[in-house]
Design an enzyme around this catalytic site. Structure first.
Site, PDB file in Angstrom:
ATOM      1  CG  ASP A 122      -7.587  15.160 -15.545  1.00 38.91           C
ATOM      2  OD1 ASP A 122      -6.843  14.533 -16.321  1.00 38.91           O
ATOM      3  OD2 ASP A 122      -8.658  14.696 -15.111  1.00 38.91           O
ATOM      4  CE1 TYR A 145     -14.522  10.432 -17.084  1.00 36.73           C
ATOM      5  CE2 TYR A 145     -14.286  10.536 -14.702  1.00 36.73           C
ATOM      6  CZ  TYR A 145     -14.582   9.826 -15.849  1.00 36.73           C
ATOM      7  OH  TYR A 145     -14.919   8.505 -15.748  1.00 36.73           O
ATOM      8  NE  ARG A 192      -2.341   1.791   3.394  1.00 34.75           N
ATOM      9  CZ  ARG A 192      -2.089   1.220   4.568  1.00 34.75           C
ATOM     10  NH1 ARG A 192      -2.464  -0.009   4.797  1.00 34.75           N
ATOM     11  NH2 ARG A 192      -1.482   1.883   5.529  1.00 34.75           N
ATOM     12  CE  LYS A 198     -10.593   7.146 -19.024  1.00 35.40           C
ATOM     13  NZ  LYS A 198     -10.955   8.421 -18.445  1.00 35.40           N
TER      14      LYS A 198
HETATM   15  C1  LIG Z   1     -11.476   8.877 -17.197  1.00 35.11           C
HETATM   16  C2  LIG Z   1     -11.062  10.186 -16.661  1.00 35.11           C
HETATM   17  C3  LIG Z   1     -10.927  10.406 -15.289  1.00 35.11           C
HETATM   18  C4  LIG Z   1     -11.256   9.345 -14.258  1.00 35.11           C
HETATM   19  O1  LIG Z   1     -10.388   8.275 -14.364  1.00 35.11           O
HETATM   20  P1  LIG Z   1     -10.744   6.743 -13.970  1.00 35.11           P
HETATM   21  O2  LIG Z   1      -9.487   6.043 -14.305  1.00 35.11           O
HETATM   22  O3  LIG Z   1     -11.920   6.350 -14.792  1.00 35.11           O
HETATM   23  O4  LIG Z   1     -11.062   6.753 -12.518  1.00 35.11           O
HETATM   24  C5  LIG Z   1     -10.482  11.637 -14.857  1.00 35.11           C
HETATM   25  N1  LIG Z   1     -10.195  12.620 -15.739  1.00 35.11           N
HETATM   26  C6  LIG Z   1     -10.325  12.448 -17.061  1.00 35.11           C
HETATM   27  C7  LIG Z   1      -9.988  13.580 -17.973  1.00 35.11           C
HETATM   28  C8  LIG Z   1     -10.773  11.244 -17.578  1.00 35.11           C
HETATM   29  O5  LIG Z   1     -10.905  11.095 -18.901  1.00 35.11           O
END
Ligand SMILES: *Cc1c(COP(=O)(O)O)cnc(C)c1O
Length: 396
Positions: A186, A114, A61, A211
């Site tokens: 992000d 998101y 962890r 992604k």
């Molecule tokens: C998918 C996504 C998230 C969340 O990520 P997860 O891996 O699904 O928890 C956050 N920000 C963006 C821009 C995303 O495309």
């Protein structure tokens, strides 16, 4: 662990980041340490590890050699000081908020982030006394206007989801700094191949590695990268106690995906450039938004802060939501699914899917019209992708 990669190009960096030959066996591929705990040679060594006076692993962890390779790799690509790999992108965001916010604090965010990122702030963090204002951060003045004395975080997503609108990172950084707030970015849509927010003054960068970084649509994963060791020291306890860590096998797969990030991103982007041009010329398409088109309102900003326009396109078919539904139901090669950044092209309808938890007026205000269709362009042959859209559009 690995040699200094900064002198190499990005395509070379992704192939080698976090990779060094395993000293015990010579294994070129990173070893998978599928373990929850690590034995100490002596009681004194255990105590020293807990005291932090001796480096080494204690418990997965808090750290694991396979996960650490991935953390070092993404941190190097982003130009940060330290990384924290998380089980999901949402776990990455919540780790950041857990590390830096307390009751009474305020966050300013991009309105078209998101969907769940906004929902968790406005609904769940609000239960703990955190307030927030989501504004159109494409206008730097909107950030300044929303900042209050208690603002601790400016949270930017650029390109943003799903409108593909951009925020000027340097201007956002100035606004955050002058208020004593942190700039959190992000960077999921661009990946470090196309944009490195720390170069523009970001304090913390987050990813949904589900992604582009992993890129194979087979795991959910996230990452937090701190720009400085000082910030990393604030994230470390939040990370250890909130418990958002990933599984070693997940890290191993993400490392494998990362090796081809540059190849995949460039192939997807080349396809997206052609598809955006095709859509813009198509008589049944109302509008197209893509940072690589001169018609994008922030085309110049995309050129200044990104190394390429990326692989996400949003557009609307004439006839709005009903026409969009016909399109989605008639594509053949493209897959009707949420998520993005994989080798396969995905098509989705944000107002009924990823952004359905927002109210309709909020969506419209954030530029997410009912007919907006989002395309995450993959690595197929672009001729097949164009033919697929051509056919589906002919039925609209
Ligand atoms: C998918 C996504 C998230 C969340 O990520 P997860 O891996 O699904 O928890 C956050 N920000 C963006 C821009 C995303 O495309």
């Amino acid at each position: 662990m690995s040699h200094d990669l900064r002198k190499f190009q990005k395509a070379s960096q992704v192939v080698h980041a976090g990779q060094s030959v395993d000293p015990t066996t010579g294994s070129v591929a990173p070893p998978l340490y599928q373990t929850s705990t690590f034995a100490f040679e002596t009681a004194a060594q255990g105590a020293a590890r807990f005291a932090g006076t001796e480096p080494g692993f204690i418990y997965t962890r808090m750290g694991n050699p396979t996960i650490q390779r991935l953390e070092e790799a993404v941190t190097a690509l982003e130009g940060g000081a330290a990384g924290f790999a998380t089980s999901s992108g949402m776990a990455a965001l919540n780790t950041i908020l857990f590390a830096f916010l307390k009751s009474g604090d305020h966050l300013v965010g991009t309105d078209c982030v998101y969907g769940p990122s906004r929902v968790v702030v406005e609904r769940d963090w609000a239960r703990f006394g955190v307030t927030s204002t989501f504004v159109d951060t494409a206008k730097p003045s909107a950030i300044e206007a929303a900042i209050r004395p208690e603002t601790k975080i400016v949270f930017i997503e650029t390109p943003a989801n799903p409108t593909v609108s951009l925020t000027d990172l340097a201007a956002a950084s100035r606004a955050a700094k002058s208020a004593g707030a942190l700039l959190v970015v992000d960077n999921t849509f661009a990946s470090p191949i196309l944009q490195r927010p720390i170069e523009f003054g970001a304090d913390v960068v987050m990813h949904s590695m589900t992604k582009f970084i992993n890129g194979h649509t087979d795991i959910v994963a996230g990452m937090v990268v701190a720009a400085t060791m000082e910030l990393s020291k604030k994230i470390r306890p939040a990370f250890n106690y909130l418990g958002p860590c990933m599984d070693p096998h997940q890290a191993w797969l993400a490392l494998r995906g990362l090796r081809t990030l540059s190849l995949r991103m460039n192939a997807s982007q080349d396809n997206a450039i052609k598809l955006a041009a095709f859509l813009e010329r198509h008589p049944k398409v109302e509008w197209v938004r893509y940072p690589g088109l001169e018609s994008h309102p922030q085309y110049a900003l995309a050129q200044a802060q990104m190394d390429g326009p990326g692989a996400l396109i949003s557009f609307e078919v004439k006839g709005g939501i009903e026409a969009g539904r016909i399109l989605l139901d008639n594509v053949e090669l493209m897959t009707l699914a949420v998520s993005l950044g994989g080798v396969e092209t995905l098509i989705q309808h944000p107002s009924s899917m990823t952004h359905a938890a927002m109210s309709q007026p909020e969506r419209i205000k954030a530029g997410i019209t009912d007919g907006l269709v989002r395309l995450s362009v993959g690595c197929e042959d672009v001729r097949d992708l164009i033919a697929d859209l051509e056919h589906a559009l002919s039925l609209v």
